[in-house]
Design a protein around this motif. Structure first.
Motif, PDB file in Angstrom:
ATOM      1  N   MET A 165      15.454   0.150  -5.901  1.00  0.00           N
ATOM      2  CA  MET A 165      15.846  -0.088  -4.522  1.00  0.00           C
ATOM      3  C   MET A 165      14.681  -0.778  -3.804  1.00  0.00           C
ATOM      4  N   ALA A 166      14.997  -1.742  -2.986  1.00  0.00           N
ATOM      5  CA  ALA A 166      13.982  -2.489  -2.251  1.00  0.00           C
ATOM      6  C   ALA A 166      13.295  -1.590  -1.226  1.00  0.00           C
ATOM      7  N   GLY A 167      12.005  -1.843  -1.015  1.00  0.00           N
ATOM      8  CA  GLY A 167      11.221  -1.049  -0.071  1.00  0.00           C
ATOM      9  C   GLY A 167      11.730  -1.143   1.357  1.00  0.00           C
ATOM     10  N   TYR A 168      12.418  -2.227   1.680  1.00  0.00           N
ATOM     11  CA  TYR A 168      12.920  -2.427   3.052  1.00  0.00           C
ATOM     12  C   TYR A 168      14.338  -1.900   3.219  1.00  0.00           C
ATOM     13  N   CYS A 193       7.173   0.416  -2.709  1.00  0.00           N
ATOM     14  CA  CYS A 193       7.059  -0.042  -4.097  1.00  0.00           C
ATOM     15  C   CYS A 193       5.660   0.189  -4.669  1.00  0.00           C
ATOM     16  N   VAL A 194       4.643  -0.230  -3.932  1.00  0.00           N
ATOM     17  CA  VAL A 194       3.269  -0.086  -4.429  1.00  0.00           C
ATOM     18  C   VAL A 194       2.872   1.384  -4.456  1.00  0.00           C
ATOM     19  N   GLN A 195       3.209   2.094  -3.405  1.00  0.00           N
ATOM     20  CA  GLN A 195       2.864   3.522  -3.344  1.00  0.00           C
ATOM     21  C   GLN A 195       3.517   4.291  -4.492  1.00  0.00           C
ATOM     22  N   ASP A 196       4.785   4.004  -4.788  1.00  0.00           N
ATOM     23  CA  ASP A 196       5.470   4.666  -5.900  1.00  0.00           C
ATOM     24  C   ASP A 196       4.814   4.334  -7.235  1.00  0.00           C
ATOM     25  N   ALA A 197       4.440   3.070  -7.426  1.00  0.00           N
ATOM     26  CA  ALA A 197       3.801   2.658  -8.677  1.00  0.00           C
ATOM     27  C   ALA A 197       2.447   3.342  -8.848  1.00  0.00           C
ATOM     28  N   ILE A 198       1.700   3.458  -7.761  1.00  0.00           N
ATOM     29  CA  ILE A 198       0.398   4.127  -7.833  1.00  0.00           C
ATOM     30  C   ILE A 198       0.579   5.600  -8.172  1.00  0.00           C
ATOM     31  N   ALA A 199       1.606   6.230  -7.598  1.00  0.00           N
ATOM     32  CA  ALA A 199       1.868   7.647  -7.890  1.00  0.00           C
ATOM     33  C   ALA A 199       2.195   7.851  -9.367  1.00  0.00           C
ATOM     34  N   GLY A 223       1.120   5.779 -11.722  1.00  0.00           N
ATOM     35  CA  GLY A 223      -0.100   5.414 -12.445  1.00  0.00           C
ATOM     36  C   GLY A 223       0.147   4.400 -13.544  1.00  0.00           C
ATOM     37  N   GLY A 224      -0.876   4.157 -14.317  1.00  0.00           N
ATOM     38  CA  GLY A 224      -0.769   3.244 -15.446  1.00  0.00           C
ATOM     39  C   GLY A 224      -0.815   1.783 -15.057  1.00  0.00           C
ATOM     40  N   GLY A 225      -0.405   0.954 -15.987  1.00  0.00           N
ATOM     41  CA  GLY A 225      -0.447  -0.491 -15.805  1.00  0.00           C
ATOM     42  C   GLY A 225       0.465  -1.001 -14.713  1.00  0.00           C
ATOM     43  N   GLU A 226       1.566  -0.314 -14.477  1.00  0.00           N
ATOM     44  CA  GLU A 226       2.491  -0.741 -13.429  1.00  0.00           C
ATOM     45  C   GLU A 226       1.807  -0.705 -12.061  1.00  0.00           C
ATOM     46  N   ALA A 227       0.963   0.294 -11.841  1.00  0.00           N
ATOM     47  CA  ALA A 227       0.249   0.398 -10.567  1.00  0.00           C
ATOM     48  C   ALA A 227      -0.657  -0.809 -10.375  1.00  0.00           C
ATOM     49  N   ASP A 228      -1.404  -1.151 -11.411  1.00  0.00           N
ATOM     50  CA  ASP A 228      -2.294  -2.314 -11.326  1.00  0.00           C
ATOM     51  C   ASP A 228      -1.495  -3.587 -11.075  1.00  0.00           C
ATOM     52  N   ALA A 229      -0.356  -3.715 -11.732  1.00  0.00           N
ATOM     53  CA  ALA A 229       0.477  -4.906 -11.568  1.00  0.00           C
ATOM     54  C   ALA A 229       1.029  -5.001 -10.148  1.00  0.00           C
ATOM     55  N   LYS A 230       1.470  -3.878  -9.599  1.00  0.00           N
ATOM     56  CA  LYS A 230       2.023  -3.884  -8.233  1.00  0.00           C
ATOM     57  C   LYS A 230       0.948  -4.211  -7.197  1.00  0.00           C
ATOM     58  N   VAL A 231      -0.253  -3.695  -7.391  1.00  0.00           N
ATOM     59  CA  VAL A 231      -1.345  -3.995  -6.466  1.00  0.00           C
ATOM     60  C   VAL A 231      -1.693  -5.475  -6.548  1.00  0.00           C
ATOM     61  N   ALA A 232      -1.761  -6.019  -7.758  1.00  0.00           N
ATOM     62  CA  ALA A 232      -2.056  -7.447  -7.929  1.00  0.00           C
ATOM     63  C   ALA A 232      -0.958  -8.303  -7.318  1.00  0.00           C
ATOM     64  N   GLU A 233       0.275  -7.897  -7.514  1.00  0.00           N
ATOM     65  CA  GLU A 233       1.416  -8.623  -6.943  1.00  0.00           C
ATOM     66  C   GLU A 233       1.328  -8.636  -5.411  1.00  0.00           C
TER      67      GLU A 233
END
Length: 93
Positions: free
Chosen positions: A1-4, A64-70, A72-82
């Protein structure tokens, strides 16, 4: 689901308002309105689009970024870079 997702109706209203501004710009150009008046409206439309972009970015970071960070792992790094790349694009615009 989109963050907005929770703000989708508000985003759509704002985009429809911006669409109306763009149509107004087309009418101004078609009517050969004064250049500075057209430029003033272009500036207002640009600011409105930037405002929507910032709202979407805020939603993306808060969801989206907050969920990915929660998670963890590579997805978090990818979302922050994105998100960082999106911010860079907005800064260049």
């Amino acid at each position: 689901m989109a963050g907005y997702h929770d703000d989708k109706d508000q985003v759509m209203r704002r985009l429809r308002r911006i669409e109306g501004q763009v149509r107004g710009l087309q009418r101004m150009v078609d009517a050969d309105d004064y250049c500075i008046d057209v430029l003033t409206q272009v500036s207002a439309t640009t600011k409105a689009l930037q405002s929507v972009a910032l709202q979407l970015l805020d939603s993306h970071l808060g969801h989206c970024v907050q969920d990915a960070i929660a998670r963890g792992g590579g997805e978090a790094d990818a979302k922050v870079a994105e998100a960082s790349n999106a911010i860079a694009r907005l800064m260049r615009a």
